[in-house]
Design an enzyme around this catalytic site. Structure first.
Site, PDB file in Angstrom:
ATOM      1  N   GLU A 312       0.767  -1.224  -0.011  1.00  0.00           N
ATOM      2  CA  GLU A 312      -0.076  -0.013   0.110  1.00  0.00           C
ATOM      3  C   GLU A 312       0.686   1.102  -0.187  1.00  0.00           C
ATOM      4  O   GLU A 312       0.524   2.308  -0.754  1.00  0.00           O
ATOM      5  CB  GLU A 312      -0.638   0.024   1.184  1.00  0.00           C
ATOM      6  CG  GLU A 312      -1.951   0.973   0.989  1.00  0.00           C
ATOM      7  CD  GLU A 312      -3.020   0.930   2.380  1.00  0.00           C
ATOM      8  OE1 GLU A 312      -4.041   1.989   1.880  1.00  0.00           O
ATOM      9  OE2 GLU A 312      -2.829   0.251   3.257  1.00  0.00           O
ATOM     10  N   HIS A 338      -9.179  -5.613  12.230  1.00  0.00           N
ATOM     11  CA  HIS A 338      -9.340  -5.637  10.934  1.00  0.00           C
ATOM     12  C   HIS A 338     -10.919  -6.144  10.801  1.00  0.00           C
ATOM     13  O   HIS A 338     -11.013  -7.279  11.032  1.00  0.00           O
ATOM     14  CB  HIS A 338      -8.549  -6.556  10.008  1.00  0.00           C
ATOM     15  CG  HIS A 338      -8.659  -6.624   8.644  1.00  0.00           C
ATOM     16  ND1 HIS A 338      -9.885  -5.715   8.110  1.00  0.00           N
ATOM     17  CD2 HIS A 338      -7.926  -7.007   7.622  1.00  0.00           C
ATOM     18  CE1 HIS A 338      -9.710  -5.970   6.749  1.00  0.00           C
ATOM     19  NE2 HIS A 338      -8.832  -6.598   6.399  1.00  0.00           N
TER      20      HIS A 338
END
Length: 411
Positions: A312, A338
């Protein structure tokens, strides 16, 4: 056809930091960690023992015992977040065309807990004797279906299932649906509740989860010592409206969605493309879609896995070039864990709140720098800042990439 403006008029969240959006957002501003030992089941004999659980959740007290018992936990979480968003929006369905009101509500897995318990029940007493609510409690679209039933939304009702990008895709798809003239209002978001022994075992078997015991070193995005993500659960919901429609009814506007990009790596079933090209393309699409050249803050996908965070970072550099060095890029998963299919929705809500309050969340518990993750990750301490545009990224198994761009509402 002219593109219509799309604004946010209601938001709700149930997260490991709180059972309402104000509670959850306060936790973000405080830099509080919602991760701790698992209490939803006995972890004896399993490697992963930490998770971001929603604490003190009483679905029967909020939804009623009869309704709550027909819903898996992911639907219960979704309905509570949606209820908060709808209440804030003050939408009066008696004055709305129900066929112009849509639902886009996602889940990456659906009713995992129900699947596990009913499989065990069926094995014990025969599969024809499982609960008659087994299927509607399990399938991923029933959070959306229940919302449509409860609020009388009779327009398009759908459930994007794109793993960890699901919630972001739901918000983005709802945005486009309104912008392109198919509806005036949409209830959108995502939810997940996969803290079960089977789900945790599956993610552990693929070496995706943190298996240590220290909550302060568990979900540590961009830290060189990161070793896997921490499972979280929860839901985020937003009410989106066409700008003119919201103004005509005197709604309070909380923010504006201005851009959306969605791509696929087409690379691997679980691993992101190392060069970040797929995620970068989603970001550049979102920028172009919104006519935006610069953002002040990125709520990163930031899972705390070695490959995701480095990939990312590379994607942000590819999308923004030298300007990447000036961006604040943090991961609220450091606090929540998450939430899989719910993460993109919760993070879109947090991004909207960051714009509204002028506050950039921290990446907490950061200690050891990683040269592969060398952006300004807002380490350990959030900061006040006048931010006008912000991006929220979500990247999922299967190579799914989604980027949303939100704008601060300034009247």
């Amino acid at each position: 056809m002219e593109k219509r403006r799309v604004v946010i008029t209601g938001m709700g969240a149930v997260t490991p930091l709180g059972n309402t959006l104000p509670e959850s957002w306060q936790g973000v501003k405080e830099g509080r960690c919602g991760i701790g030992p698992i209490t939803l089941y006995d972890t004896t004999g399993q490697k992963a023992t930490l998770a971001g659980e929603v604490k003190g959740f009483d679905p029967e007290g909020i939804l009623g015992r009869r309704e709550a018992r027909k819903m898996d936990r992911y639907t219960q979480l979704a309905m509570v977040a949606a209820g908060e968003a709808m209440a804030q929006s003050r939408l009066n369905m008696e004055k709305e065309d129900p066929f112009r009101c849509a639902v886009f509500f996602a889940s990456g897995i659906g009713g995992f807990a129900t699947t596990q318990t009913q499989c065990l029940a069926g094995a014990a007493k025969g599969y024809d004797k499982v609960s008659p609510f087994f299927i509607p409690m399990t399938i991923a679209n029933l959070a959306a279906g229940n919302m449509a039933i409860r609020y009388g939304f009779r327009g398009m009702c759908t459930c994007p299932v794109t793993a960890c990008a699901s919630g972001a895709n739901a918000v983005g798809d709802a945005f486009r649906h309104i912008r392109d003239g198919y509806a005036e209002t949409a209830l959108c978001g995502g939810a997940e509740a996969a803290i079960t022994s089977l789900a945790m075992g599956g993610f552990t078997a693929m070496h995706a989860l943190y298996t240590g015991t220290d909550p302060n070193r568990a979900s540590i995005p961009f830290d060189a010592q990161r070793s896997g993500f921490v499972m979280g659960e929860g839901a985020g919901a937003l009410v989106l409206e066409e700008y003119g429609h919201a103004m005509a009814r005197g709604a309070e506007i909380l923010g504006e969605v201005v851009g959306y990009g969605a791509t696929c790596d087409a690379y691997h079933i679980t691993a992101p493309c190392p060069d970040g090209s797929g995620a970068a393309a989603a970001m550049t699409q979102a920028l172009a879609d919104g006519g935006v050249t610069h953002v002040d803050y990125i709520n990163a996908h930031g899972t705390s896995t070695p490959m995701n965070d480095a990939g990312e970072t590379a994607a942000i550099k590819l999308a923004f070039g030298p300007a990447a060095r000036t961006l604040a890029v943090s991961s609220t998963k450091s606090m929540t864990g998450h939430l899989l299919g719910g993460s993109g929705a919760v993070e879109a809500v947090f991004t909207a709140m960051a714009l509204k309050d002028g506050f950039i969340p921290a990446t907490i518990h950061y200690q050891v720098p990683d040269p592969a993750c060398d952006l300004d990750i807002v380490p350990n301490q959030g900061r006040q800042a006048d931010i006008r545009y912000a991006m929220s990224n979500s990247l999922g198994f299967g190579g799914h990439n989604a980027s949303l761009i939100l704008r601060k509402w300034e009247g």
